[in-house]
Design a protein around this motif. Sequence first.
Motif, mmCIF file in Angstrom:
data_model
loop_
_atom_site.group_PDB
_atom_site.id
_atom_site.type_symbol
_atom_site.label_atom_id
_atom_site.label_comp_id
_atom_site.label_asym_id
_atom_site.label_seq_id
_atom_site.Cartn_x
_atom_site.Cartn_y
_atom_site.Cartn_z
ATOM 1 N N ALA A 141 0.847 -1.207 0.000
ATOM 2 C CA ALA A 141 0.000 0.000 0.000
ATOM 3 C C ALA A 141 0.876 1.248 0.000
ATOM 4 C CB ALA A 141 -0.924 -0.002 1.210
ATOM 5 N N TYR A 198 -4.483 -5.918 8.062
ATOM 6 C CA TYR A 198 -4.828 -4.894 7.064
ATOM 7 C C TYR A 198 -5.217 -3.555 7.708
ATOM 8 C CZ TYR A 198 -4.958 -8.824 3.801
ATOM 9 O OH TYR A 198 -4.633 -9.946 3.056
ATOM 10 N N VAL A 210 -7.386 -1.333 5.421
ATOM 11 C CA VAL A 210 -7.179 -1.474 3.979
ATOM 12 C C VAL A 210 -7.980 -2.675 3.490
ATOM 13 C CG1 VAL A 210 -5.471 -1.999 2.201
ATOM 14 C CG2 VAL A 210 -4.899 -0.432 4.072
ATOM 15 N N LYS A 216 -8.347 2.156 -3.329
ATOM 16 C CA LYS A 216 -7.905 3.333 -2.578
ATOM 17 C C LYS A 216 -8.986 3.772 -1.605
ATOM 18 C CE LYS A 216 -9.338 6.473 -6.302
ATOM 19 N NZ LYS A 216 -8.910 7.553 -7.215
ATOM 20 N N TYR A 238 -4.670 5.938 1.203
ATOM 21 C CA TYR A 238 -3.904 4.797 0.745
ATOM 22 C C TYR A 238 -4.317 4.416 -0.666
ATOM 23 C CZ TYR A 238 -7.568 1.148 1.005
ATOM 24 O OH TYR A 238 -8.680 0.383 0.776
#
Length: 243
Positions: A141, A198, A210, A216, A238
């Motif tokens: 990421a 994550y 994430v 994103k 991100y």
Amino acid sequence: MSIFRSGLLLVTLFLSACSMPIFSPQPDATDQVKDAATDLMIPNQQVVIEEPAKATGYAEDLADLNKYQQSAEKHYHALNDRLGSASKPPRIIEADLLSREALQASIQQLRTYISQTNTELAALDARVGERQQMPISGDLARLFLSETTVNEAVGSFKAQPLIGQWVRGESRVIRLKDNFLFESPNSEDVTITFSERYQILINGQVVMTVSPQRAKNSAKFQVPTQDQSGSLIGKLDYRLVNN
């Protein structure tokens, strides 16, 4: 003849008198006790009852205990952030209340914990290296920190934008610098972690998650500084990196 006998008798009596022992007067038993007591008395001497001293090396053991406790806490926080969970260090009671044997036993418990967490951290580092070489979706990421304000007791400043790439399971320390003054001494160290679960953490606080299915995302954050004396307020974006 009678005179001769008288002379012999006087000589015999004189010799007997010379051979008798001569006795000198002895001190009374009470006087002997007094003299002995006088010899033992020392003027101005005070009797001091001291606490039993700690065994040699106790202070060194206390210093070792403190050192191992700090290391154990660092290992715990590193694993907890990077993995998403971790077993806590052994609980140690007030060190000053421990005997020498209990103190050494506590040190051994901490050393065992540090050894175990070292093994876990090494295994995690190996996984991070493998993901960096052969990532799957969600392993890489690119993070973008913007609009960050650092508030501290001595003042506040706007930080320069920051961009970097993280691997899942990785944690790094980044220095934020003043955005307006090129040679400003203002700066702040920030720990950014992309956990195995994550999650993205800033100084140990979860900011966002994430999604491997979402390319994103962005979120605003407010977290404490590393020394807990101030705060960081800003925005984090991100973007997944697909190799």
